[in-house]
Design a protein around this motif. Structure first.
Motif, PDB file in Angstrom:
ATOM      1  N   GLU A 136       0.828  -1.202   0.000  1.00 57.30           N
ATOM      2  CA  GLU A 136       0.000   0.000   0.000  1.00 57.30           C
ATOM      3  C   GLU A 136       0.865   1.256   0.000  1.00 57.30           C
ATOM      4  O   GLU A 136       0.588   2.224  -0.711  1.00 57.30           O
ATOM      5  CB  GLU A 136      -0.871   0.004   1.262  1.00 57.30           C
ATOM      6  N   ALA A 137       1.906   1.225   0.830  1.00 55.66           N
ATOM      7  CA  ALA A 137       2.818   2.373   0.923  1.00 55.66           C
ATOM      8  C   ALA A 137       3.447   2.669  -0.435  1.00 55.66           C
ATOM      9  O   ALA A 137       3.579   3.834  -0.824  1.00 55.66           O
ATOM     10  CB  ALA A 137       3.898   2.093   1.968  1.00 55.66           C
ATOM     11  N   VAL A 138       3.823   1.629  -1.143  1.00 58.82           N
ATOM     12  CA  VAL A 138       4.409   1.798  -2.474  1.00 58.82           C
ATOM     13  C   VAL A 138       3.404   2.451  -3.424  1.00 58.82           C
ATOM     14  O   VAL A 138       3.727   3.402  -4.146  1.00 58.82           O
ATOM     15  CB  VAL A 138       4.890   0.452  -3.033  1.00 58.82           C
ATOM     16  N   ALA A 139       2.171   1.938  -3.429  1.00 52.43           N
ATOM     17  CA  ALA A 139       1.143   2.474  -4.322  1.00 52.43           C
ATOM     18  C   ALA A 139       0.900   3.953  -4.051  1.00 52.43           C
ATOM     19  O   ALA A 139       0.797   4.768  -4.979  1.00 52.43           O
ATOM     20  CB  ALA A 139      -0.158   1.678  -4.152  1.00 52.43           C
ATOM     21  N   VAL A 140       0.844   4.318  -2.781  1.00 57.22           N
ATOM     22  CA  VAL A 140       0.598   5.708  -2.396  1.00 57.22           C
ATOM     23  C   VAL A 140       1.798   6.584  -2.743  1.00 57.22           C
ATOM     24  O   VAL A 140       1.649   7.673  -3.314  1.00 57.22           O
ATOM     25  CB  VAL A 140       0.275   5.793  -0.888  1.00 57.22           C
ATOM     26  N   GLY A 141       2.996   6.109  -2.403  1.00 53.33           N
ATOM     27  CA  GLY A 141       4.203   6.880  -2.672  1.00 53.33           C
ATOM     28  C   GLY A 141       4.420   7.116  -4.152  1.00 53.33           C
ATOM     29  O   GLY A 141       4.771   8.240  -4.570  1.00 53.33           O
ATOM     30  N   MET A 142       4.224   6.085  -4.960  1.00 48.06           N
ATOM     31  CA  MET A 142       4.408   6.233  -6.404  1.00 48.06           C
ATOM     32  C   MET A 142       3.397   7.220  -6.997  1.00 48.06           C
ATOM     33  O   MET A 142       3.731   8.026  -7.873  1.00 48.06           O
ATOM     34  CB  MET A 142       4.268   4.867  -7.086  1.00 48.06           C
ATOM     35  N   THR A 143       2.156   7.162  -6.511  1.00 47.24           N
ATOM     36  CA  THR A 143       1.128   8.081  -7.005  1.00 47.24           C
ATOM     37  C   THR A 143       1.437   9.515  -6.585  1.00 47.24           C
ATOM     38  O   THR A 143       1.252  10.454  -7.367  1.00 47.24           O
ATOM     39  CB  THR A 143      -0.264   7.669  -6.477  1.00 47.24           C
ATOM     40  N   ALA A 144       1.924   9.700  -5.344  1.00 48.99           N
ATOM     41  CA  ALA A 144       2.293  11.040  -4.875  1.00 48.99           C
ATOM     42  C   ALA A 144       3.391  11.640  -5.745  1.00 48.99           C
ATOM     43  O   ALA A 144       3.342  12.830  -6.102  1.00 48.99           O
ATOM     44  CB  ALA A 144       2.748  10.967  -3.421  1.00 48.99           C
ATOM     45  N   MET A 145       4.396  10.811  -6.098  1.00 51.61           N
ATOM     46  CA  MET A 145       5.472  11.302  -6.962  1.00 51.61           C
ATOM     47  C   MET A 145       4.944  11.645  -8.357  1.00 51.61           C
ATOM     48  O   MET A 145       5.315  12.666  -8.936  1.00 51.61           O
ATOM     49  CB  MET A 145       6.589  10.262  -7.030  1.00 51.61           C
TER      50      MET A 145
END
Length: 450
Positions: free
Chosen positions: A397-406
């Motif tokens: 989940e953290a990856v999905a959120v972080g990638m979308t934020a970038m």
């Protein structure tokens, strides 16, 4: 279902409440602060405190962003509540809400490796709440709003998101919506229905369902195919009581004019006739939703009855009435739709890329990541969403959120997908290992026998 089986299920449902009242006074709280640096003697204080600490202070004074490098701000969250909408208990006050906020902080740490501080405020004034949180910004990397009454919770969140330097999240809105969307994605896949075709009935017009309606329409459900009900019945443009109050609660009035294309007027049974999905976030049951009302739904109905501590209809009653898939907010039944599946991993990703805000796109990405974990393990009618023991959910989940934020340009730190995953995995593992070590050493006492 026979009476003996029902009695056993009811007794099982009461057990967590009984244990909670026994164990809360035993442990006298659920969290504490523990140093993260080595301390062998008082000589070490010259580094961690005075005189050595003056140098990091001077550096931060020259360059404010260094506070993220020299302090724990990068991993600190404030869990803020005024105690006006605690669980299904209502306005019980800040002191009575503190056990929930402590529990939230515990989950943040164990599931997401995030350090969270419970802050219960002795004010109900929305502008005062905003002011206090604004003053707290220097100490925290993000703010999690919790259990604040509707409609002021919308005003508070919107105002803070627009003006704050750190990300702000209201878990009763965005968290609930994210996890509901994840479960709905997989439930629809199981029954073979498309998200843009289904008719959805939402019982309850509080913060959780208003935010859920916004997110599921953002994800593809046609708002005209949604019917929302409050305690007085369906929402529609002819609701004079809501029209009069539209300036005080524009969010609810917006549902009157954007949903319920057919203009259905009536109660739950009228709304559920031919519906594919029921999303209920209303008052605790049982009996709020009745079997005969489930029987009015379309083929292979999906029922999310998520009131706490008791769902609006018991899962076995919904199943007996023909529900194909049933989810609740409880951990002792299959398909728990619980915010705890969302906020720890979401904030892990937000903090790791130092995101300035938490957008709807980031919430959808988190929901899709959560749904994907369950699909990879194999969907069944009793498994549409992972449970909290599947700790691999949170770094993904953290990856999905972080990638979308970038991708959206709201992240201050750039990391690769692999870097994000390893960072989140390491933080979460560290938290779990720390708790395990404290338990093995006896510093955290074992649960006493009854």
């Amino acid at each position: 279902m026979d009476e003996d089986t029902v009695k056993k299920l009811l007794d099982k449902a009461k057990k967590p409440v009984e244990d909670s009242m026994r164990l809360h006074p035993y442990y006298k709280g659920k969290i504490e602060i523990v140093p993260k640096v080595p301390i062998k003697s008082s000589k070490d204080f010259s580094v961690w405190y005075t005189p050595g600490v003056a140098e990091p202070c001077r550096a931060i004074n020259k360059e404010k962003e260094l506070v993220y490098e020299y302090t724990n701000k990068w991993n600190n969250i404030a869990v803020v509540s005024d105690g006006t909408r605690v669980l299904g208990l209502g306005d019980i006050g800040p002191e009575a809400g503190l056990p929930v906020m402590e529990g939230k902080a515990m989950l943040f740490k164990y599931l997401g490796g995030v350090d969270a501080v419970p802050i219960c405020l002795d004010t109900k004034d929305p502008d005062e709440i905003i002011k206090v949180c604004k003053w707290l910004q220097p100490s925290f990397g993000g703010i999690n709003l919790e259990d604040i009454a509707n409609p002021k919770c919308f005003y508070i969140l919107d105002k803070m998101r627009d003006t704050f330097e750190i990300p702000v999240w209201h878990d009763d809105q965005q968290g609930t919506a994210t996890v509901v969307l994840a479960g709905l994605i997989n439930a629809l896949e199981l029954v073979g229905k498309r998200i843009n075709d289904v008719k959805v009935v939402m019982v309850g017009a509080g913060a959780a369902n208003i935010a859920t309606e916004r997110l599921i329409t953002f994800a593809g459900i046609n708002p005209e195919n949604i019917i929302v009900l409050d305690s007085k019945g369906t929402l529609h443009p002819n609701r004079e009581d809501l029209y009069i109050e539209k300036d005080k609660n524009p969010y609810k009035w917006n549902l009157c004019v954007t949903t319920n294309k057919e203009g259905i007027i009536g109660g739950i049974s009228d709304a559920l006739n031919g519906a594919d999905v029921l999303i209920s976030l209303s008052k605790p049951g049982p009996g709020v939703i009745k079997r005969k009302e489930i029987k009015c739904m379309n083929n292979d109905p999906i029922v999310f009855a998520m009131a706490n501590p008791i769902p609006e209809i018991w899962p076995w009653e919904a199943k007996d009435a023909g529900a194909r898939i049933v989810a609740t907010g409880r951990s002792d039944f299959p398909n728990q739709i619980n915010n705890s599946l969302g906020f720890p991993g979401i904030f892990r990703g937000v903090l790791d890329v130092r995101a300035k805000s938490i957008t709807d796109e980031m919430c959808v990405a988190a929901a899709e990541g959560l749904a994907e974990v369950a699909r990879e393990k194999g969907l069944t009618e009793d498994y549409i969403i992972p449970d909290m023991d599947e700790w691999d959910v949170y770094p993904k989940e953290a990856v999905a959120v972080g990638m979308t934020a970038m991708k959206q340009g709201v992240a201050k730190i750039k990391l690769t997908r692999d870097e994000l995953y390893e960072r989140a995995k390491e933080m979460i593992k560290r938290s779990r290992d720390t708790i395990s070590l404290l338990m093995k050493s006896g510093i955290i006492k074992n649960i006493p026998e009854e």
